[in-house]
Design a protein around this motif. Sequence first.
Motif, PDB file in Angstrom:
ATOM      1  N   GLY A 125       0.930  -1.128   0.007  1.00  0.00           N
ATOM      2  CA  GLY A 125      -0.026   0.065  -0.008  1.00  0.00           C
ATOM      3  C   GLY A 125       0.926   1.295  -0.020  1.00  0.00           C
ATOM      4  N   HIS A 126       0.930   2.003  -1.280  1.00  0.00           N
ATOM      5  CA  HIS A 126       2.162   2.844  -1.061  1.00  0.00           C
ATOM      6  C   HIS A 126       1.311   4.128  -1.980  1.00  0.00           C
ATOM      7  N   VAL A 127       1.888   5.359  -1.713  1.00  0.00           N
ATOM      8  CA  VAL A 127       1.575   6.428  -2.508  1.00  0.00           C
ATOM      9  C   VAL A 127       3.039   7.566  -2.358  1.00  0.00           C
ATOM     10  N   ASP A 128       3.150   8.089  -3.475  1.00  0.00           N
ATOM     11  CA  ASP A 128       4.271   9.100  -3.534  1.00  0.00           C
ATOM     12  C   ASP A 128       3.903  10.306  -2.676  1.00  0.00           C
ATOM     13  N   PHE A 184       6.116   3.047   4.618  1.00  0.00           N
ATOM     14  CA  PHE A 184       6.658   3.972   5.597  1.00  0.00           C
ATOM     15  C   PHE A 184       6.019   5.190   4.803  1.00  0.00           C
ATOM     16  N   ASN A 185       6.336   5.492   3.416  1.00  0.00           N
ATOM     17  CA  ASN A 185       5.752   6.837   2.719  1.00  0.00           C
ATOM     18  C   ASN A 185       4.460   6.932   2.819  1.00  0.00           C
ATOM     19  N   TRP A 186       3.451   5.784   2.571  1.00  0.00           N
ATOM     20  CA  TRP A 186       1.970   5.897   2.733  1.00  0.00           C
ATOM     21  C   TRP A 186       1.709   6.366   3.903  1.00  0.00           C
ATOM     22  N   LEU A 187       2.321   5.990   5.150  1.00  0.00           N
ATOM     23  CA  LEU A 187       1.986   6.407   6.365  1.00  0.00           C
ATOM     24  C   LEU A 187       2.589   7.834   6.957  1.00  0.00           C
ATOM     25  N   TYR A 188       3.576   8.152   6.251  1.00  0.00           N
ATOM     26  CA  TYR A 188       4.164   9.581   6.161  1.00  0.00           C
ATOM     27  C   TYR A 188       3.088  10.567   5.669  1.00  0.00           C
ATOM     28  N   GLU A 189       2.766  10.175   4.379  1.00  0.00           N
ATOM     29  CA  GLU A 189       1.701  10.867   3.831  1.00  0.00           C
ATOM     30  C   GLU A 189       0.232  11.138   4.103  1.00  0.00           C
ATOM     31  N   ALA A 190      -0.136   9.997   5.004  1.00  0.00           N
ATOM     32  CA  ALA A 190      -1.422   9.886   5.569  1.00  0.00           C
ATOM     33  C   ALA A 190      -1.294  10.751   6.739  1.00  0.00           C
ATOM     34  N   ILE A 191      -0.217  10.641   7.668  1.00  0.00           N
ATOM     35  CA  ILE A 191      -0.258  11.625   8.490  1.00  0.00           C
ATOM     36  C   ILE A 191      -0.431  13.063   8.345  1.00  0.00           C
ATOM     37  N   LYS A 192       0.345  13.529   7.274  1.00  0.00           N
ATOM     38  CA  LYS A 192       0.163  14.855   6.896  1.00  0.00           C
ATOM     39  C   LYS A 192      -1.062  15.285   6.326  1.00  0.00           C
TER      40      LYS A 192
END
Length: 341
Positions: A109-112, A245-253
Amino acid sequence: MSLNDPLKQKPSDDSPTWRTFFDDTIVPFWDAKVESRYFKADDGLTLHYAFYKHNTEAPLVVISPGRIESALKYQELFWELAQYGFSVTAIDHRGQGLSDRLTDNPHQGHVDSFDDFVRDFARFNDEIEKEFGNVPKTLFSHSMGGTIATLYCANYKHSYRSLILSAPMFSIDTGGVPYSLAKFVVSVGARLNRWFARPWYFLGMKNYQRIAFEDNVLTQSSVRYDAFRDGYEAQPSVQLGGPTFNWLYEAIKASEAAQDVVNKINIPVTLFRAGADKVVSKTGQLAVASKATAGHFTFRTIEGAYHELMMEKDCYRTPVLNAIVEQTLPLLQQSQGPCAQ
């Protein structure tokens, strides 16, 4: 239940006949009546959506699903809304469902950038306008899809008449780890992901697997849970594992950004909080409720409910379904004109 209730033939989820009804009525409806379409995102990704068109004038319920979800997961809701005379459509967000994946591992599960989800949703709305015309629309969204829908409705011109948020992701449950520490760990991991140009699963995450019902934190309805899992096993291309990691980082933001824009939304908003949610935390939802000053914002808690409200037992699920119907029925009457009975 009223004799005029279009769902009176449907058994309750605690009935031994529910699964038979699902297999013999809802699945054939999906196979025969629900169509698929594909369109291009701004960056060239191919995205999928499914739709049922009742007729050219019927009001439309648009679904913005949560993480790991595809339109396939909403077969029951599609059938139910069709019985009321509504059209229905749901997008497969980038990286999940039948839409293009974003890493070499289709289970990640990823997103840039979370903004990509919102831009995709704007393009999706252009597509459904081509398909359905200027019919009145209700927007139903769940979890991650609620974050997307909130940011979209706050920042884009649109024609929705109301927005329903089901257990929206306005903050993430960190499992007892202090939020600031969890955010720091996610930020460092995402930075390393970008540095090495290789997305990694967040700690402990892995490829899709069928978790036993007794161990799941999504729903307390065993029959709905089994129908969801069976559908995903029958169509492996929609399976999705844990987030990177990046999906979670972007989701938090994005969750933090969504908390601040509720008053930019000028249509009726109903937020349903799942009282026993273990996926998203109540902190962000309560923050949104406290910041909402507009009179058209409604906050409701469904005590005892798990995260997946539309997969839950009927006693938890029905208030959300009723809200979708109640907010869309007036649109049906409007579309039929002043002589409608």
